[in-house]
Scaffold this active site. Structure first.
Site, PDB file in Angstrom:
ATOM      1  N   ASN A  11      -4.954   1.322  -6.510  1.00 57.46           N
ATOM      2  CA  ASN A  11      -6.219   1.192  -5.775  1.00 57.46           C
ATOM      3  C   ASN A  11      -6.525   2.550  -5.157  1.00 57.46           C
ATOM      4  OD1 ASN A  11      -8.342   0.599  -4.070  1.00 57.46           O
ATOM      5  ND2 ASN A  11      -7.070  -0.481  -2.560  1.00 57.46           N
ATOM      6  N   TRP A  12      -7.467   3.245  -5.758  1.00 64.90           N
ATOM      7  CA  TRP A  12      -7.772   4.596  -5.280  1.00 64.90           C
ATOM      8  C   TRP A  12      -8.528   4.592  -3.952  1.00 64.90           C
ATOM      9  CZ3 TRP A  12      -9.763   7.772 -10.151  1.00 64.90           C
ATOM     10  CH2 TRP A  12      -8.702   7.929 -11.042  1.00 64.90           C
ATOM     11  N   LYS A  13      -9.072   3.434  -3.576  1.00 68.65           N
ATOM     12  CA  LYS A  13      -9.952   3.354  -2.389  1.00 68.65           C
ATOM     13  C   LYS A  13     -11.081   4.380  -2.538  1.00 68.65           C
ATOM     14  CE  LYS A  13      -5.888   2.005   0.190  1.00 68.65           C
ATOM     15  NZ  LYS A  13      -5.423   1.445   1.442  1.00 68.65           N
ATOM     16  N   HIS A 103     -10.140  -7.248  -0.566  1.00 71.16           N
ATOM     17  CA  HIS A 103      -9.152  -6.317   0.007  1.00 71.16           C
ATOM     18  C   HIS A 103      -9.265  -6.365   1.528  1.00 71.16           C
ATOM     19  CE1 HIS A 103      -7.098  -2.619   1.097  1.00 71.16           C
ATOM     20  NE2 HIS A 103      -6.512  -2.675  -0.080  1.00 71.16           N
ATOM     21  N   GLU A 105      -9.374  -4.174   3.663  1.00 73.91           N
ATOM     22  CA  GLU A 105     -10.351  -3.223   4.218  1.00 73.91           C
ATOM     23  C   GLU A 105     -11.767  -3.762   4.086  1.00 73.91           C
ATOM     24  OE1 GLU A 105      -8.909   0.183   2.044  1.00 73.91           O
ATOM     25  OE2 GLU A 105      -7.032   0.045   3.156  1.00 73.91           O
ATOM     26  N   GLU A 175      -0.836  -8.762   0.181  1.00 77.43           N
ATOM     27  CA  GLU A 175      -0.810  -7.483   0.879  1.00 77.43           C
ATOM     28  C   GLU A 175      -0.809  -7.717   2.383  1.00 77.43           C
ATOM     29  OE1 GLU A 175      -2.419  -4.112  -1.688  1.00 77.43           O
ATOM     30  OE2 GLU A 175      -4.145  -5.004  -0.706  1.00 77.43           O
ATOM     31  N   GLY A 181      -1.050   1.163   3.984  1.00 76.66           N
ATOM     32  CA  GLY A 181      -1.354   2.514   4.445  1.00 76.66           C
ATOM     33  C   GLY A 181      -0.563   2.930   5.676  1.00 76.66           C
ATOM     34  N   SER A 221       2.169   0.017   0.980  1.00 73.86           N
ATOM     35  CA  SER A 221       3.049   1.190   1.044  1.00 73.86           C
ATOM     36  C   SER A 221       4.105   1.226  -0.064  1.00 73.86           C
ATOM     37  CB  SER A 221       3.703   1.294   2.430  1.00 73.86           C
ATOM     38  OG  SER A 221       2.707   1.442   3.437  1.00 73.86           O
ATOM     39  N   GLY A 242      -1.834   1.677  -3.167  1.00 72.03           N
ATOM     40  CA  GLY A 242      -2.933   2.491  -2.642  1.00 72.03           C
ATOM     41  C   GLY A 242      -2.590   3.964  -2.686  1.00 72.03           C
ATOM     42  N   GLY A 243      -2.165   4.499  -1.547  1.00 66.38           N
ATOM     43  CA  GLY A 243      -1.906   5.930  -1.392  1.00 66.38           C
ATOM     44  C   GLY A 243      -1.133   6.559  -2.544  1.00 66.38           C
TER      45      GLY A 243
HETATM   46  C1  PEP Z   1      -3.864  -1.047  -0.908  1.00 64.95           C
HETATM   47  O1  PEP Z   1      -4.824  -0.373  -0.595  1.00 64.95           O
HETATM   48  O2  PEP Z   1      -4.045  -2.073  -1.561  1.00 64.95           O
HETATM   49  C2  PEP Z   1      -2.516  -0.604  -0.512  1.00 64.95           C
HETATM   50  C3  PEP Z   1      -1.499  -1.395  -0.724  1.00 64.95           C
HETATM   51  O3  PEP Z   1      -2.424   0.632   0.071  1.00 64.95           O
HETATM   52  P1  PEP Z   1      -1.058   1.471   0.362  1.00 64.95           P
HETATM   53  O4  PEP Z   1      -0.245   1.404  -0.896  1.00 64.95           O
HETATM   54  O5  PEP Z   1      -1.549   2.867   0.648  1.00 64.95           O
HETATM   55  O6  PEP Z   1      -0.395   0.824   1.507  1.00 64.95           O
END
Ligand code: PEP
Length: 259
Positions: A11-13, A103, A105, A175, A181, A221, A242-243
């Site tokens: 997930n590039w966001k 999501h 966010e 999640e 994050g 994460s 994500g990251g």
């Molecule tokens: C996400 O955005 O779905 C996520 C899990 O982010 P991260 O891996 O950065 O925690």
């Protein structure tokens, strides 16, 4: 052992424009080729900003890559006077396979609730795009030990009125909000507890066959250093990343389960 093919979704966001997207997917493809990645064994997808999709499609098609791609949101509508919205028809026409829905966010910053997640999921399914339905509890709920009922209520809401045949196609991403994050990854046992509860709920709502077919991912994460032990859990069928998905070499290691 089960018949579910693991899925690692990046997930590039709101990161990487269409030029950066091309470079990133190219590097990811090279890293996976170097590692002789078997895409039949573990599926890899990137959920990119809408404005990147056409560029990623062109690269994937011209280089015949086995990486699929998707979006991070979709409208609950099909067409018409919905300024700023993106139809699942547009996504399907660009070869999009997956779309993240609900999501945390989007729930937090855009007020998305279970009813909207449900409507968007139905709309995606109706137009051939697979929803990656995101669920998971905030920190207060975890501290109160209520993560399972909280998350299952989100699952119930997301799937309301969806047939067994359609439910069997969805992906659910667990999640926990406190792990997204933050660098704080849930323990494999934490991920397994809720993933197993989600699968048991699918069996109750539908059937053992549906529960067996649906992939339940963990997100929060995830890094190459944590993927191996997460994937060892029986009900964890992959990860939403994500990251760490912004770094193609690191993401390739996650796709490869290289700790
Ligand atoms: C996400 O955005 O779905 C996520 C899990 O982010 P991260 O891996 O950065 O925690």
């Amino acid at each position: 052992a089960n018949a579910r093919t693991p899925l690692i979704a990046g997930n590039w966001k709101m990161n990487l424009d269409h030029n950066e997207a091309i470079h990133t997917v190219q590097k990811l493809a090279w890293a996976l080729k170097d590692a002789k990645h078997d895409f039949d064994a573990v599926e890899a997808t990137v959920l990119v900003p809408f404005t990147d999709i056409r560029s990623v499609q062109t690269l994937v098609d011209s280089d015949k890559l086995s990486i699929s791609y998707g979006a991070q949101d979709v409208s609950a509508q099909v067409s018409g006077a919905y300024t700023g919205e993106i139809s699942p028809v547009f996504l399907a026409n660009l070869g999009v396979k997956y779309v993240a829905i609900g999501h945390s966010e989007r729930r937090q910053y855009h007020g998305e609730d279970d009813a909207l997640v449900n409507a968007k999921s139905k709309n995606a399914i109706a137009h051939g795009v697979v929803p990656v339905i995101c669920v998971g509890e905030p920190l207060e709920v975890r501290k109160a030990g209520e993560q399972v009922p909280f998350t299952l209520a989100q699952v119930d809401g997301a799937l309301e009125g969806i047939s067994a045949e359609d439910a069997a196609k969805v992906v659910i991403a667990y999640e926990p909000v406190w792990a997204i994050g933050t660098g704080e990854v849930a323990t494999p046992a934490d991920a397994q507890e809720v993933a197993a509860a989600i699968r048991a709920r699918l069996a109750e709502l539908y059937s053992a066959e549906v529960a067996d077919a649906v992939r339940v991912l963990y997100g929060g994460s995830v890094k190459s250093s944590s993927i191996v032990e997460l994937m060892a859990e029986q009900d964890v069928d992959g990860a939403l990343v994500g990251g760490a998905s912004l770094d193609p070499e690191e993401f390739a290691k996650i796709v490869n389960f290289q700790g």
